[in-house]
Write an enzyme that holds these catalytic residues in place. Structure first.
Site, PDB file in Angstrom:
ATOM      1  N   GLU B 101      14.004  -6.329  10.249  1.00 21.27           N
ATOM      2  CA  GLU B 101      13.769  -7.745   9.976  1.00 21.27           C
ATOM      3  C   GLU B 101      15.017  -8.552   9.664  1.00 21.27           C
ATOM      4  OE1 GLU B 101      10.602  -8.132   7.198  1.00 21.27           O
ATOM      5  OE2 GLU B 101       9.169  -7.213   8.581  1.00 21.27           O
ATOM      6  N   GLY B 102      16.142  -7.884   9.353  1.00 20.41           N
ATOM      7  CA  GLY B 102      17.361  -8.628   9.040  1.00 20.41           C
ATOM      8  C   GLY B 102      17.990  -9.242  10.274  1.00 20.41           C
ATOM      9  N   CYS B 103      18.950 -10.158  10.063  1.00 17.07           N
ATOM     10  CA  CYS B 103      19.586 -10.832  11.199  1.00 17.07           C
ATOM     11  C   CYS B 103      20.857 -10.147  11.694  1.00 17.07           C
ATOM     12  CB  CYS B 103      19.907 -12.279  10.852  1.00 17.07           C
ATOM     13  SG  CYS B 103      18.545 -13.387  11.223  1.00 17.07           S
ATOM     14  N   VAL B 104      21.431  -9.257  10.898  1.00 14.87           N
ATOM     15  CA  VAL B 104      22.661  -8.615  11.366  1.00 14.87           C
ATOM     16  C   VAL B 104      22.488  -7.106  11.429  1.00 14.87           C
ATOM     17  CG1 VAL B 104      24.266 -10.404  10.660  1.00 14.87           C
ATOM     18  CG2 VAL B 104      23.660  -8.605   9.061  1.00 14.87           C
TER      19      VAL B 104
END
Lengths: 157, 104
Positions: B101-104
């Site tokens: 779910e994180g962006c990086v």
């Protein structure tokens, strides 16, 4: 699987040298590579600061002229306010486990993003390639950008 | 709905090729999921998969690629070589954990 062997390509032009405008291009390029999409970053005008060695760890965000930050402009001009806002934003970013700009550039370079500096901006600011981070593929002209962005979805930041 | 055939059993997959029922994951299932991505699993792949599964067991979420590199100690470049053409979802899919779910 849906995302294998993608023929999609994305080209992002980074033209701003503030913290809030530096991250979107980097995050999107990284996300593209994570999804198997080719990504090209082109740093022009103040965006060149993002890939300038002496500057990219000092990129700031200013509350002046930025109503989204919820600070009256008159307060924002008080000495130290930009530094304070910058350090607050950097802490938030770090808290999300998002790397600082220099490390971010290393990471996306390793992930296969191709990074380019803008020839006109480099000349205008009196820089040489030695002033820029080693992860750049090179310094190119606007016309070269037309070649490398062929077939790409292009985003201007 | 797509299915994956493992040892005579058809496992349900969602639109992104993830196991619908994560409890069905096993090493054999991972091998088959990897095969669908044209990856043949080496010891190094298993190091990544085991790290991801351990992370998921402890934190109830898949680690982002950055956590796999920073905490798991697999360099970014290598991660992209091990799981080419989009490691973002591929790693979690083969490891049988949810989409990160994180962006990086």
């Amino acid at each position: 699987m849906s995302e294998t062997k993608s023929t999609r390509k994305i080209a992002i032009i980074c033209s701003k040298g503030t913290l809030d405008m530096a991250y979107p291009g980097l995050v999107l390029a990284n996300a593209a590579r994570q999804a198997g999409i080719d990504a090209v970053l082109f740093f022009t005008f103040w965006g060149l600061d993002i890939v300038t060695k002496k500057k990219n760890s000092k990129i700031k965000v200013t509350p002046v002229g930025n109503p989204a930050m919820g600070m009256p402009n008159l307060v924002g001009i008080i000495p130290g306010m930009t530094t304070m806002a910058t350090s607050m934003m950097k802490k938030k970013i770090e808290g999300l486990d998002i790397p600082p700009i220099d490390e971010f550039i290393e990471m996306i370079h390793d992930a296969g993003v191709k990074l380019y500096g803008c020839r006109m901006s480099v000349d205008m600011m009196g820089l040489t390639e030695d002033d820029l981070v080693p992860q750049l593929e090179g310094v190119i002209t606007a016309m070269d950008f037309m070649d490398i962005s062929e077939g790409a979805q292009t985003i201007f930041v | 709905m797509a299915t994956l055939e493992v040892a005579g059993t058809a496992l349900e997959l969602d639109d992104d090729g993830f196991l619908v029922n994560m409890d069905e994951w096993s090493k054999e299932v991972a091998e088959e999921l990897a095969k669908a991505d044209e990856i043949s699993l080496t010891d190094r792949h298993w190091e990544v998969i085991e790290f991801v599964r351990k992370w998921y067991a402890e934190k109830d979420e898949s680690p982002t690629l950055r956590r796999i590199t920073k905490v798991g100690g697999i360099p970014t470049k290598e991660l992209y070589q091990l799981f080419p053409d989009g490691p973002g979802k591929k790693v979690a899919r083969i490891a049988g954990t949810p989409k990160p779910e994180g962006c990086v």
